[in-house]
Motif scaffolding. Structure first.
Motif, short mmCIF file in Angstrom:
data_model
loop_
_atom_site.label_atom_id
_atom_site.label_comp_id
_atom_site.label_asym_id
_atom_site.label_seq_id
_atom_site.Cartn_x
_atom_site.Cartn_y
_atom_site.Cartn_z
N LEU A 143 0.84 -1.20 0.00
CA LEU A 143 0.00 0.00 0.00
C LEU A 143 0.88 1.26 0.00
N VAL A 144 1.88 1.25 0.85
CA VAL A 144 2.80 2.39 0.95
C VAL A 144 3.76 2.41 -0.24
N GLY A 145 4.35 1.25 -0.54
CA GLY A 145 5.39 1.20 -1.56
C GLY A 145 4.91 1.52 -2.96
N GLU A 146 3.72 1.01 -3.33
CA GLU A 146 3.24 1.21 -4.69
C GLU A 146 2.71 2.62 -4.92
N GLY A 147 2.50 3.38 -3.85
CA GLY A 147 2.14 4.79 -4.02
C GLY A 147 3.25 5.58 -4.68
N PHE A 148 4.45 5.01 -4.68
CA PHE A 148 5.61 5.66 -5.32
C PHE A 148 5.43 5.76 -6.83
N ARG A 149 4.75 4.79 -7.43
CA ARG A 149 4.73 4.70 -8.90
C ARG A 149 4.04 5.89 -9.58
N PRO A 150 2.79 6.23 -9.23
CA PRO A 150 2.18 7.39 -9.89
C PRO A 150 2.90 8.70 -9.57
N ALA A 151 3.44 8.81 -8.35
CA ALA A 151 4.18 10.01 -7.99
C ALA A 151 5.45 10.13 -8.83
N ASN A 152 6.13 9.02 -9.03
CA ASN A 152 7.35 9.03 -9.83
C ASN A 152 7.05 9.34 -11.30
#
Length: 408
Positions: A118-127
């Motif tokens: 949940l926390v880690g995959e939030g990185f993808r759209p932000a990146n």
């Protein structure tokens, strides 16, 4: 000849901002620590002695957390900005690995794995949003290709190191994954400057198509997502079910399977940036996407046309790799083109969710079809799905052309 080739590569990698290169480095550090997830099932069954069914439940919870994380990451990106979402995703995700290392029951493992993704995959759209922010319309597709290069190199390093650490002790997988996540956060914090989004966006009038305020109201984009999911399922099946087919039906040894799959990362690293640089202005993005989808179907068609032929395996790997190199960078770039600075996180999240959904569903659907009807039936189905996806993208392209004519 050598000098000409060197010049082509220099031009292909040139013209991008310092921040784009730093973001690629952040991605490389992050993905080089990808050790826990690939070995999760092995860890749960071999070290903690759970059943394969229990291990599947934990992995499924991680997948569900990833899907929700991508969506929430996009929402938070639009509210808080891509910089802070990336920073906190990396830092909090890194710390969660140290927590997961100490979990010993199925409920706590499921909950922690869910929270981790949940926390880690939030990185993808932000990146993805960050790359759009620091790039220009002229070099955006190459910027995404560079980021994918970092992902592929990281994926090659992470599981390889993970195999070494696992032989020493599984706890070192969690330690290494946690350290690389936190290191990537520190790298981002100290080397990538957080600029004001509004100021930068005013400098570039980059919208090529009109968009609606919400991605859900963008009919063309929502149609595009449907066919992206179909393509992603076909693509993900190659790396989840095909190796099982090679081992069980063709009796290929694991070491050779690893070498065959490793060709994918090597080709992406060596060819993709140069390929994008040479072709991106020759046709529309949707044309290249369609060609990439067709190549995905062709890779499976080879298995049908040449059953049991081992020599066709590297040909299929090369074909699926060119499918990836043609479709994915242009899909990413096209997603950003349809967004505005205010809803870019939402667009990026919905696009990323296509692959999260495919990653969860492809092994399940592919495994069910292969078990009940055989591998060759599965390959035929995937050829058909690829053709449907290709025709869908052609339809989307016709809609965008028609819309452009009406607006002009």
């Amino acid at each position: 000849m050598i000098q000409k080739t060197a010049t082509l590569y220099r031009n292909a990698y040139g013209g991008m901002s310092r921040e784009i290169w730093l973001l690629a480095a952040v991605m490389l550090i992050n993905r080089s620590g990808t050790m826990v997830i690939p070995f999760m099932s092995v860890y749960l069954t071999q070290s903690l002695h759970f059943t394969l069914s229990d291990a599947g439940l934990v992995v499924s919870c991680a997948g569900a957390g990833g899907i929700l994380g991508v969506y929430l990451g996009g929402k938070l990106t639009d509210k808080l900005g891509h910089y802070y979402v990336q920073l906190f995703s990396l830092a909090l995700g890194g710390m969660t690995f140290f927590v997961l290392m100490h979990m010993r029951t199925i409920p706590t493992l499921c909950a922690t794995a869910f929270f981790l993704n949940l926390v880690g995959e939030g990185f993808r759209p932000a990146n993805s949003t960050s790359i759009a922010f620091y790039s220009t319309p002229e070099n955006r597709t190459r910027a995404y290709a560079l980021n994918r290069l970092a992902i592929n190199v990281g994926w090659a390093i992470g599981p390889a190191l993970g195999g070494i650490f696992a032989t020493i002790g599984y706890k070192y997988l969690f330690i290494a994954d946690g350290i690389t996540n936190v290191s990537a956060a520190l790298f981002l914090l100290f080397l990538v400057k957080n600029r004001n989004n509004a100021t930068e966006e005013q400098k570039h009038t980059e919208q090529e198509v009109p968009v609606t305020q919400s991605a859900f109201r963008d009919g063309v984009f929502m149609r595009m997502l449907v066919f992206t999911v179909l393509f992603a399922i076909c693509f993900m099946t190659f790396f989840s079910i095909v190796p099982v087919f090679w081992r069980s039906e063709l009796k290929i040894k694991e070491v050779y399977i690893g070498l065959l799959l490793g060709m994918n990362g090597v080709l992406v690293a060596a060819v993709e940036m140069l390929l994008i640089y040479r072709i991106e202005r020759l046709r529309s993005k949707l044309t290249f996407i369609g060609w990439g989808v067709l190549l995905c179907g062709l890779a499976y068609l080879f298995f049908v046309l040449f059953p049991g032929m081992v020599w066709i395996l590297p040909v299929a790997v090369v074909t699926i790799t060119f499918s990836e190199m043609l479709a994915m960078p242009f899909l990413n770039s096209l997603t950003i083109e349809r967004s505005t600075p205010q809803n870019r996180g939402q667009y990026s999240a919905l696009y990323s969710m296509c692959y999260s959904v495919a990653q969860v569903t492809a092994p399940v659907l592919g495994g069910q079809i292969a078990t009940r009807f055989g591998f060759y039936t599965l390959w035929g189905v995937l050829v058909g799905v690829s053709v449907v996806s290709y025709l869908g993208f052609r339809w989307v392209e016709s809609l965008t052309v028609e819309r452009s004519r009406v607006l002009s």
